[in-house]
Design a protein around this motif. Sequence first.
Motif, mmCIF file in Angstrom:
data_model
loop_
_atom_site.group_PDB
_atom_site.id
_atom_site.type_symbol
_atom_site.label_atom_id
_atom_site.label_comp_id
_atom_site.label_asym_id
_atom_site.label_seq_id
_atom_site.Cartn_x
_atom_site.Cartn_y
_atom_site.Cartn_z
ATOM 1 N N LEU A 36 0.840 -1.202 0.000
ATOM 2 C CA LEU A 36 0.000 0.000 0.000
ATOM 3 C C LEU A 36 0.873 1.249 0.000
ATOM 4 O O LEU A 36 0.634 2.196 -0.755
ATOM 5 N N THR A 37 1.900 1.239 0.834
ATOM 6 C CA THR A 37 2.791 2.383 0.951
ATOM 7 C C THR A 37 3.531 2.639 -0.356
ATOM 8 O O THR A 37 3.675 3.793 -0.776
ATOM 9 N N VAL A 38 3.980 1.575 -1.026
ATOM 10 C CA VAL A 38 4.686 1.737 -2.305
ATOM 11 C C VAL A 38 3.771 2.405 -3.325
ATOM 12 O O VAL A 38 4.174 3.344 -4.020
ATOM 13 N N VAL A 39 2.527 1.943 -3.414
ATOM 14 C CA VAL A 39 1.602 2.537 -4.388
ATOM 15 C C VAL A 39 1.287 3.975 -4.005
ATOM 16 O O VAL A 39 1.443 4.892 -4.818
ATOM 17 N N TRP A 40 0.837 4.195 -2.773
ATOM 18 C CA TRP A 40 0.479 5.547 -2.338
ATOM 19 C C TRP A 40 1.653 6.511 -2.490
ATOM 20 O O TRP A 40 1.534 7.558 -3.108
ATOM 21 N N GLN A 41 2.775 6.157 -1.871
ATOM 22 C CA GLN A 41 3.891 7.098 -1.817
ATOM 23 C C GLN A 41 4.576 7.241 -3.169
ATOM 24 O O GLN A 41 5.037 8.328 -3.513
ATOM 25 N N GLU A 62 5.645 11.027 -7.367
ATOM 26 C CA GLU A 62 5.561 11.308 -8.805
ATOM 27 C C GLU A 62 4.743 12.572 -9.069
ATOM 28 O O GLU A 62 5.087 13.380 -9.929
ATOM 29 N N HIS A 63 3.665 12.742 -8.324
ATOM 30 C CA HIS A 63 2.810 13.931 -8.481
ATOM 31 C C HIS A 63 3.345 15.137 -7.716
ATOM 32 O O HIS A 63 2.743 16.215 -7.764
ATOM 33 N N GLU A 64 4.437 14.959 -6.974
ATOM 34 C CA GLU A 64 5.049 16.031 -6.184
ATOM 35 C C GLU A 64 4.046 16.678 -5.232
ATOM 36 O O GLU A 64 3.927 17.904 -5.148
ATOM 37 N N CYS A 65 3.343 15.839 -4.484
ATOM 38 C CA CYS A 65 2.328 16.341 -3.559
ATOM 39 C C CYS A 65 2.964 16.714 -2.221
ATOM 40 O O CYS A 65 3.336 15.856 -1.426
ATOM 41 N N HIS A 66 3.057 18.023 -1.983
ATOM 42 C CA HIS A 66 3.669 18.572 -0.768
ATOM 43 C C HIS A 66 2.941 18.123 0.496
ATOM 44 O O HIS A 66 3.535 18.096 1.571
ATOM 45 N N TYR A 67 1.664 17.800 0.388
ATOM 46 C CA TYR A 67 0.850 17.414 1.543
ATOM 47 C C TYR A 67 0.875 15.901 1.764
ATOM 48 O O TYR A 67 1.066 15.433 2.885
ATOM 49 N N CYS A 68 0.658 15.134 0.704
ATOM 50 C CA CYS A 68 0.496 13.684 0.857
ATOM 51 C C CYS A 68 1.789 12.949 1.174
ATOM 52 O O CYS A 68 1.763 11.933 1.869
ATOM 53 N N VAL A 69 2.939 13.427 0.679
ATOM 54 C CA VAL A 69 4.182 12.737 1.013
ATOM 55 C C VAL A 69 4.409 12.764 2.532
ATOM 56 O O VAL A 69 4.617 11.706 3.137
ATOM 57 N N PRO A 70 4.338 13.914 3.199
ATOM 58 C CA PRO A 70 4.489 13.897 4.659
ATOM 59 C C PRO A 70 3.380 13.107 5.363
ATOM 60 O O PRO A 70 3.656 12.356 6.308
ATOM 61 N N LEU A 101 6.484 -0.772 -7.717
ATOM 62 C CA LEU A 101 6.716 0.651 -7.937
ATOM 63 C C LEU A 101 6.854 0.953 -9.426
ATOM 64 O O LEU A 101 6.247 1.905 -9.931
ATOM 65 N N ASP A 102 7.635 0.145 -10.134
ATOM 66 C CA ASP A 102 7.829 0.365 -11.574
ATOM 67 C C ASP A 102 6.502 0.322 -12.320
ATOM 68 O O ASP A 102 6.239 1.170 -13.180
ATOM 69 N N THR A 103 5.659 -0.640 -11.977
ATOM 70 C CA THR A 103 4.367 -0.777 -12.655
ATOM 71 C C THR A 103 3.458 0.393 -12.304
ATOM 72 O O THR A 103 2.800 0.959 -13.178
ATOM 73 N N THR A 104 3.427 0.763 -11.042
ATOM 74 C CA THR A 104 2.614 1.908 -10.616
ATOM 75 C C THR A 104 3.025 3.168 -11.369
ATOM 76 O O THR A 104 2.167 3.882 -11.916
ATOM 77 N N ARG A 151 -5.507 -9.005 -10.267
ATOM 78 C CA ARG A 151 -6.192 -8.257 -9.204
ATOM 79 C C ARG A 151 -5.316 -7.100 -8.727
ATOM 80 O O ARG A 151 -5.780 -5.968 -8.561
ATOM 81 N N HIS A 152 -4.037 -7.396 -8.493
ATOM 82 C CA HIS A 152 -3.111 -6.355 -8.032
ATOM 83 C C HIS A 152 -2.990 -5.230 -9.055
ATOM 84 O O HIS A 152 -2.963 -4.051 -8.691
ATOM 85 N N LEU A 153 -2.904 -5.618 -10.317
ATOM 86 C CA LEU A 153 -2.777 -4.619 -11.378
ATOM 87 C C LEU A 153 -3.953 -3.650 -11.347
ATOM 88 O O LEU A 153 -3.775 -2.430 -11.400
ATOM 89 N N LEU A 154 -5.143 -4.183 -11.222
ATOM 90 C CA LEU A 154 -6.337 -3.342 -11.196
ATOM 91 C C LEU A 154 -6.450 -2.555 -9.896
ATOM 92 O O LEU A 154 -6.944 -1.427 -9.884
ATOM 93 N N GLU A 155 -5.937 -3.118 -8.805
ATOM 94 C CA GLU A 155 -5.987 -2.392 -7.532
ATOM 95 C C GLU A 155 -5.004 -1.217 -7.507
ATOM 96 O O GLU A 155 -5.215 -0.258 -6.756
ATOM 97 N N ILE A 156 -3.960 -1.261 -8.320
ATOM 98 C CA ILE A 156 -3.108 -0.079 -8.470
ATOM 99 C C ILE A 156 -3.968 1.084 -8.986
ATOM 100 O O ILE A 156 -3.846 2.216 -8.519
#
Length: 184
Positions: free
Chosen positions: A64-69, A74-82, A116-119, A145-150
């Motif tokens: 979950l952390t790999v996908v989210w973070q 990648e989106h350079e989100c100043h809020y979500c990374v912290p 991470l590469d796939t995400t 399933r994992h692919l679609l859950e990304i």
Amino acid sequence: MTNITLHTIDSAPEESKPLLEASLKANGMIPNLHAVLANSPALFEAYQKLHELFTNSSFNAEELTVVWQGINVEHECHYCVPAHTGIANAMKVNPALTEALRNSEPMPTPKLQALLDTTLSIVRNRGHISKTELTHFYAAGFGERHLLEIILGLSQKIISNYTNHIAETPIDKPFTKFAWEKKA
């Protein structure tokens, strides 16, 4: 200063009040992202539902952390990374994994690197992915399933990352110690 109102339970549209109350109960505070999302009850509800669905997907806490973070960086989100640094800590994810994600460094295992590469390929190529990339992803131990859950996780992150860019959402006090800027 934000461009969009940060609502309290009292100031929010009626339809957002129960969502903010639930957020307060679950988090012990109203995260600033939720205060912004309260401006649109439909978007706020969608975000919360996507979060619930993705959290309960087939991914473990590290995945979950790999996908989210990965998406946040990648989106350079100043809020979500912290925020997701704090969330990963609460989920007992190895801090070395979180730091590697924050700094765009290699993952500690081939399986997490494949995730991470796939995400990132899905994000960067707007859902287009090569057969070679899919073969690598499946060979790492993931399935359809994992692919679609990304894509499910990406849906949630688009809501939060884009909202935070537009609103210039201030980082919540508990996460300021995890402040982040993309390395040049």
